[in-house]
Design an enzyme around this catalytic site. Sequence first.
Site, PDB file in Angstrom:
ATOM      1  N   CYS A  90       1.045  -1.190   0.069  1.00 17.86           N
ATOM      2  CA  CYS A  90      -0.001   0.017   0.154  1.00 17.86           C
ATOM      3  C   CYS A  90       0.863   1.164  -0.063  1.00 17.86           C
ATOM      4  O   CYS A  90       1.581   1.495  -0.988  1.00 17.86           O
ATOM      5  CB  CYS A  90      -1.072  -0.017   1.182  1.00 17.86           C
ATOM      6  SG  CYS A  90      -2.291   1.108   0.763  1.00 17.86           S
TER       7      CYS A  90
ATOM      8  N   HIS B 158      -3.748  -5.590   2.601  1.00 20.63           N
ATOM      9  CA  HIS B 158      -3.124  -5.859   3.760  1.00 20.63           C
ATOM     10  C   HIS B 158      -3.920  -7.265   4.312  1.00 20.63           C
ATOM     11  O   HIS B 158      -4.460  -7.883   3.500  1.00 20.63           O
ATOM     12  CB  HIS B 158      -3.966  -4.737   4.911  1.00 20.63           C
ATOM     13  CG  HIS B 158      -3.287  -3.171   4.166  1.00 20.63           C
ATOM     14  ND1 HIS B 158      -2.009  -2.867   4.582  1.00 20.63           N
ATOM     15  CD2 HIS B 158      -3.997  -2.231   3.504  1.00 20.63           C
ATOM     16  CE1 HIS B 158      -2.145  -1.522   4.009  1.00 20.63           C
ATOM     17  NE2 HIS B 158      -3.124  -1.261   3.588  1.00 20.63           N
TER      18      HIS B 158
ATOM     19  N   ARG C 151     -12.156   6.397  -0.720  1.00 20.40           N
ATOM     20  CA  ARG C 151     -11.115   5.442  -0.677  1.00 20.40           C
ATOM     21  C   ARG C 151     -11.668   4.242  -1.263  1.00 20.40           C
ATOM     22  O   ARG C 151     -12.633   4.128  -1.131  1.00 20.40           O
ATOM     23  CB  ARG C 151     -10.835   5.421   0.814  1.00 20.40           C
ATOM     24  CG  ARG C 151     -10.468   6.595   1.491  1.00 20.40           C
ATOM     25  CD  ARG C 151     -10.323   6.297   3.042  1.00 20.40           C
ATOM     26  NE  ARG C 151      -8.790   5.497   3.285  1.00 20.40           N
ATOM     27  CZ  ARG C 151      -7.675   6.075   3.384  1.00 20.40           C
ATOM     28  NH1 ARG C 151      -7.445   7.203   3.362  1.00 20.40           N
ATOM     29  NH2 ARG C 151      -6.802   5.093   3.484  1.00 20.40           N
TER      30      ARG C 151
END
Length: 724
Positions: A567, A670, A604
């Site tokens: 990320c 993640h 997002r």
Amino acid sequence: MSANVQLGIAQAIGAASTWGLKHVFHRPAANFPGKAGLYADPHLIADLRPRIRDGVVAVVGTNGKTTVTNLVADALEAGGKRVVCNRTGANLDSGVATALMHGKGAEWGVFECDELWLARIAPQLQPDYVVLLNLFRDQLDRTGEIALIQDSIADALSACPEATLVYNADDPLCQAIAERAGNARIPFGIAEDMGLSQNTVSDTGMCQRCDAQLDYAWRQYGQLGNYTCPQCGFSRSNPAYAASDIRTSSNGTQLVLRGGAVDLRLYESFSGTYMVYNVLAAYAATDLCDVPFVAFEHAVHEFDPQNGRLQRYEIDGTDVLLNLAKNPTGFNQNLKIVMSDRGPKAVAFYINDKEADGHDVSWLWDVDFQELAAADNLVAFAGGIRRNDMQVRLKHAGIEARLVNGARDFLEKARAANPHATCYLIANYTALPAVKAELDELNETGGTLGSALRVATDCGHGESHPLGNAAAIDAKLKIVHLYPTLLNLYGDGGNVTVLANRARWRGMSVEVERVDLGQDIDLSDADIVFLGGGPDREQRIASRELLAQAGALRNYVEDDGVLLAICGGYQILGREWIMDGQSVPGLGIIGIVTKRADGNAHNRLVGNIALQSALANMPVIGYENHAGRTYLDAACKPFGRVAGKRGHGNNDFDGADGVLYRNVVGTYLHGPLLAKNPEIADYLIERALERQAAKAGIPAPPLPPLDDAVERAANAFMRDKLGL
Ligand code: GLN
């Protein structure tokens, strides 16, 4: 329609739905009446506010809201006031409105408010005091990054300029909000070093004004402590209310509260150091509301909310403690309570991933479960919807956990493992009620625990790890973890744990080197380098530092060094990335650029995601939460294609995630990535061993398989959930 008529309709709807819920559905009415009422009268909170005669306290923050809210309400009541309060933690506008509907004749209102909802509630509620407790990473799929919560609370405060902010000055994140807000402010804090052992992850170590590293005279836990910025002078305000002379023993905690009229000594049987902050916050608020100390003392003494927070039971002769923990800081504090028990103990962790918990459980990797592995006489269990994830996490902490279905199942299995064990049940938000209901029922019916078949007692920790019959590999592996204190969001540090364990389980000797700000990067003997993700501020600090010594990383990559970048760490490998509308130069190691959807940090890409990748047979499972959109040069290959309908990866269009370049894997996933994707972990270890072998001119040793049943179960769970 006139405002009065609207209010009347709203109240009538509220009253009818309260009655209906109570009498027809036998359900407590904590939210629905307010929700219905707000539908009829969007200004319901403002319209009902004048009912409260003396004043209103709003309580906000990540941890301790329900406890502090109840303590303040109890103290006011003990002081003879009529109080209205959303005691069960229904902390959205609907919960506040519901409570207010029952507020006729109340002198004080005490309302727990959700961090993000305060901005909607405060303009209408116009509280006299806003008590800001702390900010920790929690449910980041709602909020993205903590900075966005700070913005939202600062907005809320500016919408109620008459409110006095009572805030935890030990938390730099709260101090920064206080400095931004124009409100009158009263800081509280702990006046001494409690000497607690520190946890791995903290939510900031950096100055909120100028980004320099904060100096701490002492740190209690997380980012809480006595800090100063050596560069710009940002520092903890001197607390107007302070706790000191704190002594904890197995019987309870003794402390002196200073501030207000006099210094007061309090002795109470609460566990957990975080309760010191809760008691202090409640004391500051009640003192400001002119509650006499005897009333506050009485409230603390009698405090027994029966809401599953530090709730004790004795069930069929077994001591049981139930507690809520929903984020790394809360969890770490709970582990300390368990570890302070020297006797035999059994602990079950119940983890759900519903809306109110957050759909992402990668934060489990920010909890220092490895501390439990040092405990004698401990058996561990994993429950809740995400029990497979919990089991993987504990496995990597060196703890072999058994799966359980609920509270009774756990108590029976725990008792079979050790009849004298004290049983600890630690549950996150939506997991707690079911566990509590089972315990309450066992307690009320005087239930006897079945004599479960005696289970093997090998479910503690130790050498008998289910690692297959791997033949040892005689090799050394050096893993370099770059900026672990800055780039550690969403459990990313867990990737290093997984790599190290999978190499060690195969007999390799592993060295992990952590490189932090101000240290030189030397990758000459590195075998695997790891860069995690981080919030914008920390990402920019890390990238600035890395840019100054970019040559080391570039040479390493061009020499086929193995690099995993997640990320934010992945973004900074590219030519540029964008923050606050400004282009930030990247390392230019890989042909990628990162932009923002519309320059907006709130827009997002968030959620569970699966990929099909050439590097793995199983789908690669992960969790994404990023504002940046990454675009690959035509010559670059992605890490994988997004599988199924959900998930974005690199950007809104390409249906692909990450990048593969030489021995670099860059990705938005993640989870941490390697926890549920052992094939990817082994791919990286294999490349590292091959590189070592090529340099030595010998063949690389084959990687023997490990027993990955636990990891595969967690992978399969998410695969099913994503409908793959
Ligand atoms: N701050 C970056 C973004 O939002 C990276 C976030 C992360 O690492 N999860 O895009």
